[in-house]
Design an enzyme around this catalytic site. Structure first.
Site, PDB file in Angstrom:
ATOM      1  N   ASN A  87      -5.136  -2.338  -4.569  1.00 10.36           N
ATOM      2  CA  ASN A  87      -6.307  -2.340  -3.700  1.00 10.36           C
ATOM      3  C   ASN A  87      -6.059  -1.448  -2.489  1.00 10.36           C
ATOM      4  O   ASN A  87      -6.521  -1.727  -1.391  1.00 10.36           O
ATOM      5  CB  ASN A  87      -6.636  -3.767  -3.248  1.00 10.36           C
ATOM      6  CG  ASN A  87      -8.031  -3.883  -2.655  1.00 10.36           C
ATOM      7  OD1 ASN A  87      -8.861  -2.991  -2.799  1.00 10.36           O
ATOM      8  ND2 ASN A  87      -8.296  -4.986  -1.972  1.00 10.36           N
ATOM      9  N   HIS A 128      -5.550  -9.219   3.430  1.00 11.97           N
ATOM     10  CA  HIS A 128      -4.488  -9.369   4.424  1.00 11.97           C
ATOM     11  C   HIS A 128      -5.024  -9.627   5.821  1.00 11.97           C
ATOM     12  O   HIS A 128      -4.480 -10.432   6.577  1.00 11.97           O
ATOM     13  CB  HIS A 128      -3.577  -8.140   4.410  1.00 11.97           C
ATOM     14  CG  HIS A 128      -4.296  -6.836   4.605  1.00 11.97           C
ATOM     15  ND1 HIS A 128      -3.844  -5.851   5.444  1.00 11.97           N
ATOM     16  CD2 HIS A 128      -5.447  -6.346   4.068  1.00 11.97           C
ATOM     17  CE1 HIS A 128      -4.666  -4.817   5.409  1.00 11.97           C
ATOM     18  NE2 HIS A 128      -5.645  -5.098   4.575  1.00 11.97           N
ATOM     19  N   ARG A 129      -6.094  -8.948   6.196  1.00 11.25           N
ATOM     20  CA  ARG A 129      -6.594  -9.088   7.564  1.00 11.25           C
ATOM     21  C   ARG A 129      -7.277 -10.438   7.794  1.00 11.25           C
ATOM     22  O   ARG A 129      -7.231 -10.979   8.899  1.00 11.25           O
ATOM     23  CB  ARG A 129      -7.517  -7.931   7.917  1.00 11.25           C
ATOM     24  CG  ARG A 129      -6.833  -6.576   7.742  1.00 11.25           C
ATOM     25  CD  ARG A 129      -7.216  -5.541   8.744  1.00 11.25           C
ATOM     26  NE  ARG A 129      -6.512  -4.291   8.466  1.00 11.25           N
ATOM     27  CZ  ARG A 129      -5.271  -4.015   8.833  1.00 11.25           C
ATOM     28  NH1 ARG A 129      -4.587  -4.912   9.526  1.00 11.25           N
ATOM     29  NH2 ARG A 129      -4.709  -2.863   8.530  1.00 11.25           N
ATOM     30  N   ASP A 172       0.813  -1.217   0.000  1.00  7.46           N
ATOM     31  CA  ASP A 172       0.000   0.000   0.000  1.00  7.46           C
ATOM     32  C   ASP A 172       0.845   1.265   0.000  1.00  7.46           C
ATOM     33  O   ASP A 172       0.540   2.235  -0.709  1.00  7.46           O
ATOM     34  CB  ASP A 172      -0.947   0.012   1.200  1.00  7.46           C
ATOM     35  CG  ASP A 172      -2.226  -0.767   0.933  1.00  7.46           C
ATOM     36  OD1 ASP A 172      -2.247  -1.582  -0.010  1.00  7.46           O
ATOM     37  OD2 ASP A 172      -3.212  -0.563   1.668  1.00  7.46           O
ATOM     38  N   GLU A 230     -11.493  -4.626   1.751  1.00 10.50           N
ATOM     39  CA  GLU A 230     -10.793  -5.355   0.697  1.00 10.50           C
ATOM     40  C   GLU A 230     -11.611  -6.529   0.168  1.00 10.50           C
ATOM     41  O   GLU A 230     -11.461  -6.960  -0.966  1.00 10.50           O
ATOM     42  CB  GLU A 230      -9.441  -5.830   1.200  1.00 10.50           C
ATOM     43  CG  GLU A 230      -8.361  -4.761   1.231  1.00 10.50           C
ATOM     44  CD  GLU A 230      -8.399  -3.864   2.440  1.00 10.50           C
ATOM     45  OE1 GLU A 230      -7.396  -3.205   2.730  1.00 10.50           O
ATOM     46  OE2 GLU A 230      -9.454  -3.800   3.118  1.00 10.50           O
ATOM     47  N   ASP A 232     -10.818  -2.395  11.643  1.00 11.47           N
ATOM     48  CA  ASP A 232      -9.771  -3.298  11.162  1.00 11.47           C
ATOM     49  C   ASP A 232      -9.362  -4.320  12.209  1.00 11.47           C
ATOM     50  O   ASP A 232      -8.664  -5.285  11.895  1.00 11.47           O
ATOM     51  CB  ASP A 232      -8.552  -2.504  10.697  1.00 11.47           C
ATOM     52  CG  ASP A 232      -8.786  -1.835   9.343  1.00 11.47           C
ATOM     53  OD1 ASP A 232      -9.764  -2.198   8.663  1.00 11.47           O
ATOM     54  OD2 ASP A 232      -8.001  -0.938   8.976  1.00 11.47           O
ATOM     55  N   LYS A 290       0.351  -6.502   1.911  1.00 12.25           N
ATOM     56  CA  LYS A 290      -0.370  -5.230   1.780  1.00 12.25           C
ATOM     57  C   LYS A 290      -0.040  -4.279   2.926  1.00 12.25           C
ATOM     58  O   LYS A 290       0.110  -3.081   2.728  1.00 12.25           O
ATOM     59  CB  LYS A 290      -1.876  -5.491   1.725  1.00 12.25           C
ATOM     60  CG  LYS A 290      -2.721  -4.279   1.371  1.00 12.25           C
ATOM     61  CD  LYS A 290      -4.174  -4.688   1.211  1.00 12.25           C
ATOM     62  CE  LYS A 290      -4.988  -3.589   0.537  1.00 12.25           C
ATOM     63  NZ  LYS A 290      -5.057  -2.343   1.302  1.00 12.25           N
TER      64      LYS A 290
END
Length: 432
Positions: free
Chosen positions: A100, A379-380, A58, A330, A302, A405
């Site tokens: 993204n 990613h999360r 990112d 995302e 998040d 990311k």
């Protein structure tokens, strides 16, 4: 396998740990703060040193976009950016590809109004599904010629080198990034800018506070007129030396790993020292295995994937509310979490409207399952479900590279704490 090897794998299987995880593990720099600092440094005349910064997909996309617009961005080491700007953005001559990266796309969609010429901001297939319409509407109300396709990227802005001041109303319910984008460009308007929310709802208000703090560091003050209104006078950003604090969202995985295993992980920074909104998740994690029955997640969005996976091992059921915005991250994170948890054990989670209900089951610790977790290139989702693998045998994460990311060293960090990771193919045939 260490380093880039983990990121090159198509799947990783996590081996449960036999005891508490202990040691030191420093989270990377904050993505949210790094990308704010990069943009503000580009809009400031002079040389800025950004230290403690995150180097990830990112932030690379943000830095590359600034370079494409004529701003020199150097990287003398793995946690530093040096931005040497004349305070202006030039037309890039070709579309800016932002993958993204939501922060980069939304912040730049506003900032490129300062370019004299056309700028197209585009992203990957996931970014093209993420809403940006409310920001485009706000920009158009300020006299900026901006348009998007179906309210999502790509976004085309016909910049004129500046824009007028005045009142602008923003629907911030879907994302606080719309508000932050306009706030950061506002000092460069031809007159004062009054920014007002169209309603009291705003996604993760704490990130607006991060924006105001970053703007202040680069020499601009913002008047907070009310809970839903700000006023920004014309001014100029000043180059500065800026240190980025560690990423609180990344810290939640380590806090949860500590709680799940009864360990003690030194992050190098106390939970109360973070200024990012996701740090409030620490208070919830510290209550494990007796987490609250209802967790309102609107202001720590998040962190919800971390908390949801942790809740699977809780003694009682947990309902997550205020998380509708997770459907436009995302990926649809509510659905991804429910699907992944139910792959671990059928009926473990359910979606009820935009709420997520997790039926805590402490017996999952020590259980053997056959769960291939689709990360949805998010990613999360990948990082949070890795936590389940610390306690339950048979957890395999697909597309482990997606962690790059925001936390490229995530798998190495787990390995350094003593977690065994095995490379697997997508058919779950693992190899040591």
């Amino acid at each position: 396998m260490y380093g880039t090897g983990y990121l090159a794998a198509s799947a990783l299987t996590i081996t449960p740990v036999s005891g508490p995880l202990s040691g030191k593990a420093m989270p990377p720099g904050s993505k949210s703060i790094t990308n704010r600092a990069l943009l503000l440094a580009a809009l400031a005349k002079g040389r800025s040193h950004i230290t403690g910064a995150l180097k990830s997909d990112d932030t690379r996309l943000m830095a590359d976009a600034l370079r494409a617009m004529g701003v020199p961005v150097e990287e003398p080491d793995v946690t530093t950016f040096v931005v040497d700007s004349n305070g202006h953005l030039q037309s890039p001559g070709k579309p800016l590809f932002l993958g993204n990266a939501g922060t980069a796309t939304r912040f730049l969609a506003a900032a490129v109004a300062l370019v004299n010429g056309e700028v197209v901001l585009d992203g990957d297939e996931h970014m093209r599904k993420r809403p940006i319409g409310p920001l485009v509407v706000a920009l158009r109300s300020m006299g900026v010629d901006a348009e998007s396709i179906g309210g999502c990227p790509p976004v085309t802005v016909h910049g004129t080198g500046g824009f007028r001041g005045g009142r602008v109303e923003i629907d911030g319910a879907l994302s606080s990034q719309y508000v932050s984008a306009v706030l950061m460009m506002a000092p460069l308007a031809s007159g004062p800018v009054e920014i007002a929310l169209t309603g009291p709802q705003i996604g993760a208000r704490g990130y607006v506070d991060l924006t105001l703090s970053s703007m202040r560091a680069f020499g601009v003050e913002v008047e907070h007129v009310s809970i839903a209104q700000w006023r920004v006078e014309p001014g100029a950003y000043r180059a500065t030396d800026y240190h980025v604090e560690p990423d609180a969202s990344a810290a939640t995985y380590l806090w949860a790993a500590e709680a799940l295993t009864g360990g003690s992980i030194d992050l190098g920074v106390a939970a109360h020292a973070f200024t990012q909104p996701d740090a409030r998740a620490y208070g919830v994690i510290s209550k494990f295995p007796r987490m609250p029955s209802v967790i309102e997640g609107s202001q720590m969005q998040d962190a919800i994937p971390t908390l949801a996976v942790l809740a699977a091992y809780n003694q009682t059921q947990v309902r997550f509310t205020g998380i509708a915005n997770l459907r436009v991250k995302e990926c649809d994170r509510i659905h991804a979490l429910a699907q992944g948890l139910n792959r671990i054990r059928r009926g473990l989670a359910e979606e009820e409207g935009d709420d997520l209900i997790v039926h805590g089951n402490p017996k999952l610790a020590g259980a053997h399952v056959d769960a291939r977790i689709d990360s949805f290139a998010d990613h999360r989702i990948a990082m949070s479900f890795a936590l389940a693998g610390l306690k339950t045998t048979g957890i395999t994460i697909l597309d482990p590279r997606c962690v790059a990311k925001t936390f490229p060293g995530y798998w190495d960090t787990l390995a350094a704490l003593g977690v065994e990771l095995r490379v697997a193919d997508e058919n779950l045939e693992t190899s040591p």
